[in-house]
Design a protein around this motif. Structure first.
Motif, PDB file in Angstrom:
ATOM      1  N   ARG A 191       9.817  23.852 -10.354  1.00 42.74           N
ATOM      2  CA  ARG A 191      10.523  23.168  -9.257  1.00 42.74           C
ATOM      3  C   ARG A 191      10.640  24.097  -8.047  1.00 42.74           C
ATOM      4  O   ARG A 191      10.899  25.274  -8.187  1.00 42.74           O
ATOM      5  CB  ARG A 191      11.926  22.749  -9.701  1.00 42.74           C
ATOM      6  CG  ARG A 191      11.937  21.739 -10.814  1.00 42.74           C
ATOM      7  CD  ARG A 191      13.341  21.339 -11.258  1.00 42.74           C
ATOM      8  NE  ARG A 191      14.218  22.490 -11.402  1.00 42.74           N
ATOM      9  CZ  ARG A 191      15.452  22.573 -10.887  1.00 42.74           C
ATOM     10  NH1 ARG A 191      15.958  21.561 -10.210  1.00 42.74           N
ATOM     11  NH2 ARG A 191      16.185  23.650 -11.066  1.00 42.74           N
ATOM     12  N   PHE A 192      10.466  23.546  -6.865  1.00 41.75           N
ATOM     13  CA  PHE A 192      10.552  24.308  -5.622  1.00 41.75           C
ATOM     14  C   PHE A 192      11.373  23.528  -4.596  1.00 41.75           C
ATOM     15  O   PHE A 192      11.500  22.311  -4.694  1.00 41.75           O
ATOM     16  CB  PHE A 192       9.156  24.565  -5.046  1.00 41.75           C
ATOM     17  CG  PHE A 192       8.365  25.567  -5.834  1.00 41.75           C
ATOM     18  CD1 PHE A 192       8.376  26.899  -5.485  1.00 41.75           C
ATOM     19  CD2 PHE A 192       7.615  25.172  -6.927  1.00 41.75           C
ATOM     20  CE1 PHE A 192       7.649  27.827  -6.209  1.00 41.75           C
ATOM     21  CE2 PHE A 192       6.882  26.081  -7.660  1.00 41.75           C
ATOM     22  CZ  PHE A 192       6.902  27.420  -7.307  1.00 41.75           C
ATOM     23  N   ALA A 193      11.883  24.273  -3.604  1.00 46.90           N
ATOM     24  CA  ALA A 193      12.582  23.655  -2.474  1.00 46.90           C
ATOM     25  C   ALA A 193      11.963  24.195  -1.185  1.00 46.90           C
ATOM     26  O   ALA A 193      11.473  25.327  -1.141  1.00 46.90           O
ATOM     27  CB  ALA A 193      14.072  23.975  -2.512  1.00 46.90           C
ATOM     28  N   ASP A 194      11.984  23.389  -0.146  1.00 48.55           N
ATOM     29  CA  ASP A 194      11.448  23.796   1.149  1.00 48.55           C
ATOM     30  C   ASP A 194      12.457  24.651   1.902  1.00 48.55           C
ATOM     31  O   ASP A 194      13.669  24.474   1.782  1.00 48.55           O
ATOM     32  CB  ASP A 194      11.108  22.571   1.995  1.00 48.55           C
ATOM     33  CG  ASP A 194       9.930  21.791   1.439  1.00 48.55           C
ATOM     34  OD1 ASP A 194       9.077  22.390   0.751  1.00 48.55           O
ATOM     35  OD2 ASP A 194       9.861  20.571   1.690  1.00 48.55           O
ATOM     36  N   VAL A 195      11.926  25.590   2.702  1.00 45.86           N
ATOM     37  CA  VAL A 195      12.724  26.408   3.611  1.00 45.86           C
ATOM     38  C   VAL A 195      12.349  25.960   5.014  1.00 45.86           C
ATOM     39  O   VAL A 195      11.175  25.992   5.386  1.00 45.86           O
ATOM     40  CB  VAL A 195      12.426  27.914   3.430  1.00 45.86           C
ATOM     41  CG1 VAL A 195      13.218  28.741   4.439  1.00 45.86           C
ATOM     42  CG2 VAL A 195      12.723  28.352   2.007  1.00 45.86           C
ATOM     43  N   PHE A 196      13.336  25.525   5.775  1.00 46.74           N
ATOM     44  CA  PHE A 196      13.093  24.961   7.104  1.00 46.74           C
ATOM     45  C   PHE A 196      13.433  25.946   8.208  1.00 46.74           C
ATOM     46  O   PHE A 196      14.391  26.702   8.106  1.00 46.74           O
ATOM     47  CB  PHE A 196      13.942  23.691   7.303  1.00 46.74           C
ATOM     48  CG  PHE A 196      13.578  22.595   6.355  1.00 46.74           C
ATOM     49  CD1 PHE A 196      12.554  21.712   6.647  1.00 46.74           C
ATOM     50  CD2 PHE A 196      14.259  22.450   5.156  1.00 46.74           C
ATOM     51  CE1 PHE A 196      12.210  20.703   5.769  1.00 46.74           C
ATOM     52  CE2 PHE A 196      13.931  21.437   4.263  1.00 46.74           C
ATOM     53  CZ  PHE A 196      12.900  20.562   4.580  1.00 46.74           C
ATOM     54  N   ASP A 197      12.658  25.909   9.289  1.00 44.65           N
ATOM     55  CA  ASP A 197      12.976  26.649  10.501  1.00 44.65           C
ATOM     56  C   ASP A 197      14.060  25.849  11.213  1.00 44.65           C
ATOM     57  O   ASP A 197      13.822  24.694  11.605  1.00 44.65           O
ATOM     58  CB  ASP A 197      11.719  26.756  11.372  1.00 44.65           C
ATOM     59  CG  ASP A 197      11.966  27.506  12.663  1.00 44.65           C
ATOM     60  OD1 ASP A 197      13.100  27.503  13.179  1.00 44.65           O
ATOM     61  OD2 ASP A 197      11.001  28.088  13.177  1.00 44.65           O
ATOM     62  N   PRO A 198      15.257  26.423  11.386  1.00 41.08           N
ATOM     63  CA  PRO A 198      16.345  25.644  11.981  1.00 41.08           C
ATOM     64  C   PRO A 198      16.106  25.241  13.434  1.00 41.08           C
ATOM     65  O   PRO A 198      16.678  24.270  13.911  1.00 41.08           O
ATOM     66  CB  PRO A 198      17.567  26.565  11.857  1.00 41.08           C
ATOM     67  CG  PRO A 198      17.004  27.932  11.695  1.00 41.08           C
ATOM     68  CD  PRO A 198      15.667  27.775  11.035  1.00 41.08           C
ATOM     69  N   SER A 199      15.235  25.983  14.136  1.00 49.68           N
ATOM     70  CA  SER A 199      15.010  25.638  15.539  1.00 49.68           C
ATOM     71  C   SER A 199      14.002  24.509  15.720  1.00 49.68           C
ATOM     72  O   SER A 199      14.020  23.827  16.741  1.00 49.68           O
ATOM     73  CB  SER A 199      14.562  26.878  16.326  1.00 49.68           C
ATOM     74  OG  SER A 199      13.313  27.328  15.842  1.00 49.68           O
ATOM     75  N   THR A 200      13.122  24.300  14.727  1.00 42.73           N
ATOM     76  CA  THR A 200      12.105  23.253  14.867  1.00 42.73           C
ATOM     77  C   THR A 200      12.160  22.186  13.781  1.00 42.73           C
ATOM     78  O   THR A 200      11.603  21.109  13.946  1.00 42.73           O
ATOM     79  CB  THR A 200      10.697  23.861  14.828  1.00 42.73           C
ATOM     80  OG1 THR A 200      10.470  24.435  13.523  1.00 42.73           O
ATOM     81  CG2 THR A 200      10.511  24.932  15.894  1.00 42.73           C
ATOM     82  N   GLY A 201      12.790  22.534  12.656  1.00 42.60           N
ATOM     83  CA  GLY A 201      12.827  21.610  11.527  1.00 42.60           C
ATOM     84  C   GLY A 201      11.564  21.630  10.689  1.00 42.60           C
ATOM     85  O   GLY A 201      11.456  20.928   9.696  1.00 42.60           O
ATOM     86  N   ALA A 202      10.605  22.469  11.080  1.00 43.32           N
ATOM     87  CA  ALA A 202       9.339  22.556  10.337  1.00 43.32           C
ATOM     88  C   ALA A 202       9.530  23.363   9.058  1.00 43.32           C
ATOM     89  O   ALA A 202      10.328  24.299   9.006  1.00 43.32           O
ATOM     90  CB  ALA A 202       8.281  23.227  11.208  1.00 43.32           C
ATOM     91  N   VAL A 203       8.781  23.019   8.033  1.00 43.58           N
ATOM     92  CA  VAL A 203       8.824  23.760   6.780  1.00 43.58           C
ATOM     93  C   VAL A 203       8.105  25.092   6.997  1.00 43.58           C
ATOM     94  O   VAL A 203       6.954  25.129   7.433  1.00 43.58           O
ATOM     95  CB  VAL A 203       8.158  22.966   5.636  1.00 43.58           C
ATOM     96  CG1 VAL A 203       8.086  23.806   4.376  1.00 43.58           C
ATOM     97  CG2 VAL A 203       8.916  21.674   5.379  1.00 43.58           C
ATOM     98  N   GLN A 204       8.798  26.197   6.708  1.00 41.56           N
ATOM     99  CA  GLN A 204       8.248  27.535   6.885  1.00 41.56           C
ATOM    100  C   GLN A 204       7.747  28.142   5.582  1.00 41.56           C
ATOM    101  O   GLN A 204       6.848  28.972   5.581  1.00 41.56           O
ATOM    102  CB  GLN A 204       9.304  28.469   7.485  1.00 41.56           C
ATOM    103  CG  GLN A 204       9.723  28.075   8.869  1.00 41.56           C
ATOM    104  CD  GLN A 204       8.568  28.182   9.840  1.00 41.56           C
ATOM    105  OE1 GLN A 204       7.949  29.221   9.980  1.00 41.56           O
ATOM    106  NE2 GLN A 204       8.260  27.083  10.510  1.00 41.56           N
ATOM    107  N   ALA A 205       8.375  27.760   4.471  1.00 39.72           N
ATOM    108  CA  ALA A 205       8.033  28.332   3.168  1.00 39.72           C
ATOM    109  C   ALA A 205       8.646  27.448   2.096  1.00 39.72           C
ATOM    110  O   ALA A 205       9.304  26.447   2.404  1.00 39.72           O
ATOM    111  CB  ALA A 205       8.571  29.757   3.052  1.00 39.72           C
ATOM    112  N   ARG A 206       8.415  27.859   0.856  1.00 40.91           N
ATOM    113  CA  ARG A 206       9.092  27.184  -0.241  1.00 40.91           C
ATOM    114  C   ARG A 206       9.572  28.245  -1.214  1.00 40.91           C
ATOM    115  O   ARG A 206       8.987  29.332  -1.309  1.00 40.91           O
ATOM    116  CB  ARG A 206       8.197  26.163  -0.916  1.00 40.91           C
ATOM    117  CG  ARG A 206       6.926  26.706  -1.456  1.00 40.91           C
ATOM    118  CD  ARG A 206       5.997  25.619  -1.950  1.00 40.91           C
ATOM    119  NE  ARG A 206       5.218  26.167  -3.054  1.00 40.91           N
ATOM    120  CZ  ARG A 206       4.895  25.532  -4.145  1.00 40.91           C
ATOM    121  NH1 ARG A 206       5.232  24.273  -4.285  1.00 40.91           N
ATOM    122  NH2 ARG A 206       4.207  26.100  -5.096  1.00 40.91           N
TER     123      ARG A 206
END
Length: 84
Positions: free
Chosen positions: A20-35
């Motif tokens: 199982r994994f979760a996404d890590v979001f860039d707070p300034s863009t909302g884009a997924v940066q990593a998991r």
């Protein structure tokens, strides 16, 4: 491709047993940066046990040496932040 940030236990990268994994979001863009992997309760118990064992040696380490280790860690974090 999105990078995966593994857990490190005892200095070794560990992937979750159930995948199982979760996404890590860039707070300034909302884009997924990593998991990042999501650990099970049993995996968390093993990590806590590992940390409890390591704590005795860390507590016995000279405070000046501990400070150097922490400052080096801070340097590495700052280098990584500037490389993004």
């Amino acid at each position: 491709m999105t990078r995966t940030i593994p857990h490190f236990v005892g200095g070794t990268p560990v992937t979750p047993e159930d995948g199982r994994f979760a996404d890590v979001f860039d707070p300034s863009t909302g884009a997924v940066q990593a998991r990042v992997p999501l650990a099970s309760a049993e995996e968390v118990r093993r990590v806590i046990g590992n940390a409890e064992q390591a704590q005795a040696a860390w507590a016995a380490t000279n405070p000046q040496k501990r400070a150097r280790v922490l400052l080096r860690f801070l340097d590495l974090v700052q280098q990584e932040m500037t490389s993004l």
